[in-house]
Design an enzyme around this catalytic site. Structure first.
Site, mmCIF file in Angstrom:
data_model
loop_
_atom_site.group_PDB
_atom_site.id
_atom_site.type_symbol
_atom_site.label_atom_id
_atom_site.label_comp_id
_atom_site.label_asym_id
_atom_site.label_seq_id
_atom_site.Cartn_x
_atom_site.Cartn_y
_atom_site.Cartn_z
ATOM 1 N N MET A 97 29.514 -106.967 22.551
ATOM 2 C CA MET A 97 29.422 -105.529 22.302
ATOM 3 C C MET A 97 28.575 -104.880 23.384
ATOM 4 O O MET A 97 27.424 -105.274 23.589
ATOM 5 C CB MET A 97 28.793 -105.263 20.939
ATOM 6 C CG MET A 97 29.660 -105.684 19.770
ATOM 7 S SD MET A 97 28.753 -105.577 18.220
ATOM 8 C CE MET A 97 27.778 -107.086 18.326
ATOM 9 N N ILE A 155 24.073 -112.312 17.333
ATOM 10 C CA ILE A 155 23.180 -112.737 18.417
ATOM 11 C C ILE A 155 22.635 -111.520 19.144
ATOM 12 O O ILE A 155 23.403 -110.658 19.606
ATOM 13 C CB ILE A 155 23.924 -113.641 19.417
ATOM 14 C CG1 ILE A 155 24.515 -114.858 18.692
ATOM 15 C CG2 ILE A 155 22.999 -114.096 20.531
ATOM 16 C CD1 ILE A 155 25.503 -115.636 19.526
ATOM 17 N N GLY A 185 23.060 -103.543 22.053
ATOM 18 C CA GLY A 185 23.656 -104.600 22.867
ATOM 19 C C GLY A 185 23.587 -105.972 22.234
ATOM 20 O O GLY A 185 22.521 -106.408 21.843
ATOM 21 N N SER A 186 24.699 -106.676 22.115
ATOM 22 C CA SER A 186 24.674 -107.930 21.380
ATOM 23 C C SER A 186 26.028 -108.631 21.418
ATOM 24 O O SER A 186 26.931 -108.224 22.126
ATOM 25 C CB SER A 186 24.282 -107.647 19.931
ATOM 26 O OG SER A 186 25.011 -106.539 19.442
ATOM 27 N N ARG A 187 26.127 -109.677 20.578
ATOM 28 C CA ARG A 187 27.345 -110.480 20.528
ATOM 29 C C ARG A 187 27.446 -111.117 19.149
ATOM 30 O O ARG A 187 26.442 -111.376 18.483
ATOM 31 C CB ARG A 187 27.247 -111.530 21.620
ATOM 32 C CG ARG A 187 28.187 -112.692 21.530
ATOM 33 C CD ARG A 187 27.933 -113.626 22.703
ATOM 34 N NE ARG A 187 28.061 -115.018 22.327
ATOM 35 C CZ ARG A 187 27.716 -116.019 23.106
ATOM 36 N NH1 ARG A 187 27.177 -115.798 24.293
ATOM 37 N NH2 ARG A 187 27.875 -117.252 22.701
#
Length: 222
Positions: A97, A155, A185-187
């Site tokens: 993302m 994450i 911001g991430s995953r």
């Protein structure tokens, strides 16, 4: 519609932007400088509003499909060893993302939360190979009615400093409902059975609670 996790930040940002705009109006005589400051402050507010948006989506629930838990781009599709919960080989699908994506995490399947654990950690960039095991993260396992356990992992990235996880062990959850939020911001990684056909491709953009990531196989299909 804005996510509840952003209400405090949105209010604080609005007050700061309003204060900066008023101060610029009364104390800066140079027109172009005053307008530049006010426009920049307004830009920051718009970015914060965009980040915390929470679009309502009509979810067509399907017990045979795993839906994308977040908006973003597929950056990993591979077979890996999952070492925290399953401790065996699984198919991993990772969705990255960017800051402009919706950051709501939605349950990819319906079922009962069997495992939910938060891990403090580092803040490596979200696409780093070690981010899945070394970054701040939460691991959630949902036991589905027909297909066993499905694991997803939120994450944190280099910008993210807080993961919000709503999954509580023992709770019944429904596909597409809010499961959490990751700030800035991430995953999200999905760990799926090896015989689970993947329906997305690398670099494909996906939409949370809409895009089918994989088709689950029951014992009857074998």
């Amino acid at each position: 519609m804005f996510h509840k996790e952003g209400q405090k930040i949105i209010l604080i940002t609005f007050l700061i932007v309003a204060s900066i705009s008023l101060l610029a109006h009364f104390f800066i005589d140079i027109t172009w400088a005053r307008l530049a400051i006010q426009i920049f402050a307004l830009f920051i507010l718009v970015m914060i509003l965009q980040f915390f948006r929470n679009p309502k989506r009509k979810v067509i629930k399907n017990f045979d499909e795993i839906l994308a838990p977040v908006d973003g781009k597929v950056v990993v599709i591979e077979e890996v060893e999952e070492t925290e919960y399953f401790k065996d080989r699984r198919k991993q699908v990772s969705i990255f993302m960017s800051p402009i994506n919706v950051h709501v995490t939605r349950y990819p399947v319906s079922g009962v939360v069997k495992y939910s654990k938060y891990h403090p950690g580092k803040y490596l960039v979200a696409w780093h190979p070690k981010a899945s095991t070394e970054n701040e993260r939460t691991t959630v396992v949902i036991k589905t009615p027909k297909f066993g356990d499905i694991l997803y992992r939120q994450i944190a990235g280099a910008m993210a400093k807080r993961i919000v996880n709503y999954a509580i062990e023992g709770d019944s959850v429904r596909q597409g409902e809010d499961g959490g939020f990751i700030k800035f911001g991430s995953r999200v990684d999905l760990f799926l059975p090896l015989d689970c056909p993947i329906t997305v491709k690398l670099n494909q953009k996906v939409t949370g609670a809409k895009t089918c990531i994989a088709i689950l196989k029951s014992q009857d299909d074998e």
